[in-house]
Write an enzyme that holds these catalytic residues in place. Structure first.
Site, short mmCIF file in Angstrom:
data_model
loop_
_atom_site.label_atom_id
_atom_site.label_comp_id
_atom_site.label_asym_id
_atom_site.label_seq_id
_atom_site.Cartn_x
_atom_site.Cartn_y
_atom_site.Cartn_z
N LYS A 51 0.84 -1.21 0.00
CA LYS A 51 0.00 0.00 0.00
C LYS A 51 0.87 1.25 0.00
O LYS A 51 0.62 2.20 -0.76
CB LYS A 51 -0.94 -0.01 1.22
N GLN A 95 -4.21 -1.59 9.88
CA GLN A 95 -4.12 -2.91 9.25
C GLN A 95 -4.65 -3.98 10.21
O GLN A 95 -4.24 -4.06 11.36
CB GLN A 95 -2.65 -3.19 8.86
N ASP A 118 -10.86 2.65 4.46
CA ASP A 118 -11.12 1.21 4.34
C ASP A 118 -12.63 0.94 4.25
O ASP A 118 -13.05 -0.17 3.92
CB ASP A 118 -10.56 0.46 5.55
#
Ligand code: NAD
Length: 291
Positions: A51, A95, A118
């Site tokens: 990412k 994460q 997200d």
């Protein structure tokens, strides 16, 4: 036809990079994505690394905050609040998975919906269900983009989504049932308690396999001309590979490919699209397109 997620993801990333150049030349603020990584789980390191690399390639600013696995829940929540209030950061991710002493739900709900690129915060999930502008979760958003770029017909089609996780199956089923394109499918959301899954699959125009069981979907479960999207990624030992393992999807690719009209490979299908989704969401955050 193979749906080349790697190629489409790079195309989208190039388009985003071109947008960033425009933003730069107009003197506006460059998109900035931050990531919080707790502990040093190998897979999470790889995902976050990919990412950050994609951000740099697109011309975004990126920040990676590493936290020790022993961090307390409160310390992590405080870091999230700090990022919520940092005007330099457009969006950020934490994460997952997190160590077991930290509640992922609490973490998700502490992230400001405006910065939740997200798309996991209940406000964004609710907005998605209501078909309001929202950050869509990366994997379903990536699948939607892939279908769009290949002009896959979805209106009026029957679709089965196998797996009802909060990050993949459930949002996927909602997105494909919405009154939009891609969408307007008649969706069945199947899960571990579903009976007669074989018949449901066999009668579906579109199959999204997201259950995490390697090579679960075989040719007998697929009708001629179906569209098959394979979300599964399972590492299995492989003697012939340098790394000692290979990745398997939820679909028996070699036999299903003969029957379907479109199929995603593993790797190189859905996986790379998730990175493109995250960058798209961060660009939206930077432009304040949603909030
Ligand atoms: P999960 O384990 O959270 O959920 C699996 C779901 O499958 C559950 O809802 C369960 O009810 C259902 N299920 C399990 N066995 C079943 C069966 N025999 N029949 C019908 N349904 C069954 O999984 P997840 O997080 O959604 O991930 C699913 C797979 O997708 C995993 O392989 C994961 O690694 C992969 N994944 C890939 C990406 C990507 O970018 N390509 C992103 C996220 C997850």
């Amino acid at each position: 036809m193979i749906l080349d997620g790697k190629k489409i993801s790079l195309e989208i990333q190039d388009e985003i990079a071109a947008e960033v150049l425009k933003i730069k030349s107009s003197g506006k603020k460059i998109p900035h994505l931050a990531a919080i990584l707790v502990g040093n789980d190998g897979a999470s390191e790889t995902y976050v690394g990919a990412k950050v690399k994609a951000c740099e390639k697109a011309g975004f600013h990126s920040s990676l905050f590493r936290m020790p696995a022993a961090i307390t829940e409160n310390e992590l929540l405080n870091k999230i609040i700090e990022l919520n209030n940092d005007p330099n950061i457009d969006g950020f991710i934490v994460q997952l998975p997190l160590p077991s002493h930290i509640s992922s739900q609490k973490v998700i709900e502490t992230i400001s919906p405006e910065k939740d690129v997200d798309g996991f915060h209940p406000v964004n999930v609710g907005r998605m269900v209501l078909n309001l502008p929202s950050y869509l979760p990366a994997t379903p958003f990536g699948i939607i983009q892939l279908m769009k770029r290949y002009n896959i017909e979805t209106t009026g089609k029957s679709c089965v989504v196998i797996g009802r996780s909060q990050i993949v199956g459930t949002p996927m089923s909602i997105l494909l049932a919405r009154n939009s394109y891609p969408g307007n499918c008649t969706v069945t959301l199947a899960h571990s308690k579903t009976k007669n899954l074989n018949e449901i699959c066999k009668s579906s125009d579109i199959i999204i396999a997201a259950l995490g069981k390697p090579e679960f979907l075989n040719a007998n479960m697929v009708k001629d001309g179906a569209v098959v999207i394979d979300v599964g990624i399972t590492r299995v030992p492989a003697q012939n590979s340098k790394s000692g393992f290979k990745l398997l999807g939820d679909v028996k690719f070699d036999e299903v490919v003969e029957k379907c009209s479109f199929i995603t490979p593993v790797p190189g299908g859905v996986g790379p699209m998730t990175i493109a989704s995250l960058l798209m969401n961060t660009l939206k955050a930077n432009r304040k397109e949603i909030y």
